[in-house]
Design a protein around this motif. Sequence first.
Motif, PDB file in Angstrom:
ATOM      1  N   ARG A  28      -1.496  -1.800   4.268  1.00 43.72           N
ATOM      2  CA  ARG A  28      -1.590  -3.088   3.571  1.00 43.72           C
ATOM      3  C   ARG A  28      -2.887  -3.182   2.774  1.00 43.72           C
ATOM      4  NH1 ARG A  28       0.626  -5.200   8.428  1.00 43.72           N
ATOM      5  NH2 ARG A  28      -1.466  -5.766   9.144  1.00 43.72           N
ATOM      6  N   GLU A  54      -3.210  -3.717  -1.237  1.00 47.54           N
ATOM      7  CA  GLU A  54      -3.956  -4.818  -1.835  1.00 47.54           C
ATOM      8  C   GLU A  54      -4.977  -4.303  -2.848  1.00 47.54           C
ATOM      9  OE1 GLU A  54      -6.843  -8.578  -0.579  1.00 47.54           O
ATOM     10  OE2 GLU A  54      -5.594  -7.607   0.947  1.00 47.54           O
ATOM     11  N   VAL A  62      -3.769  -5.495  -6.380  1.00 44.45           N
ATOM     12  CA  VAL A  62      -4.421  -6.776  -6.656  1.00 44.45           C
ATOM     13  C   VAL A  62      -5.881  -6.594  -7.057  1.00 44.45           C
ATOM     14  CG1 VAL A  62      -5.015  -9.045  -5.743  1.00 44.45           C
ATOM     15  CG2 VAL A  62      -2.875  -7.949  -5.043  1.00 44.45           C
TER      16      VAL A  62
END
Length: 230
Positions: free
Chosen positions: A120, A124, A128
């Motif tokens: 994860r 990210e 992002v």
Amino acid sequence: MMEEDIRLCTPCTLIITGGSNSGKTQLAIDLVSQHRQVFKTPAVELIWCHSPQANITPVHRLADELRADNVRVRLFDRFPLQEFKTRTLIPQDSPTQQHRIICFDDMLTTDLGASSERCRAIQEIFNVVSHHQELSVILTIQNIAGYTGTQRQCISSLLRSCSYLAINVNRRMIPIVRQIATSYYSGETWRLIDSYRDMLCSEQPFQNLTLDFVNMSPDPLRTACHRRTV
């Protein structure tokens, strides 16, 4: 006639895939060492993450070269999860004009990158943080179709959003190339497959077929062949 700018956009996300000893790490090193020519914006910092078992002598040589060029370098022999959580890995208040490069070298292939929490975090950073913090991300990984569970979901997410995909030229990678051609070249799968077969026929070592998924790139430049001199 104006020449096309073939430098990598900044920031960008790049996946380099291939088998063991196919030159994935060396390709990443070559790109970073020539960051002033390869990227549209030179880098001010390199963050390199690798497994404890990796041969990092070439990475140390790269680090010395970059430091001599006034580029900050941080090396981690693990995935820096704690630093990511505390926002010391990539400071959130960094000036957006400062281009950084982070490389995850086989971090999803080893046990160090297998946990869902680490997957994860990589997602990210890749999907992002990269866009908001002027951070280019390079991920080296073995057979992108050879994983299950959390790793497979993570890799699928990264593939959907990556700017560039570099595929090592090897006959064992043909099924993966066909899968990618079907997914991304609908109606024109022959374009990718033919380019890959042409490179296979040359039988030169350390070749990579690079796919450009950046929307603003001219269509003729979206598939490029690269050979490393050895």
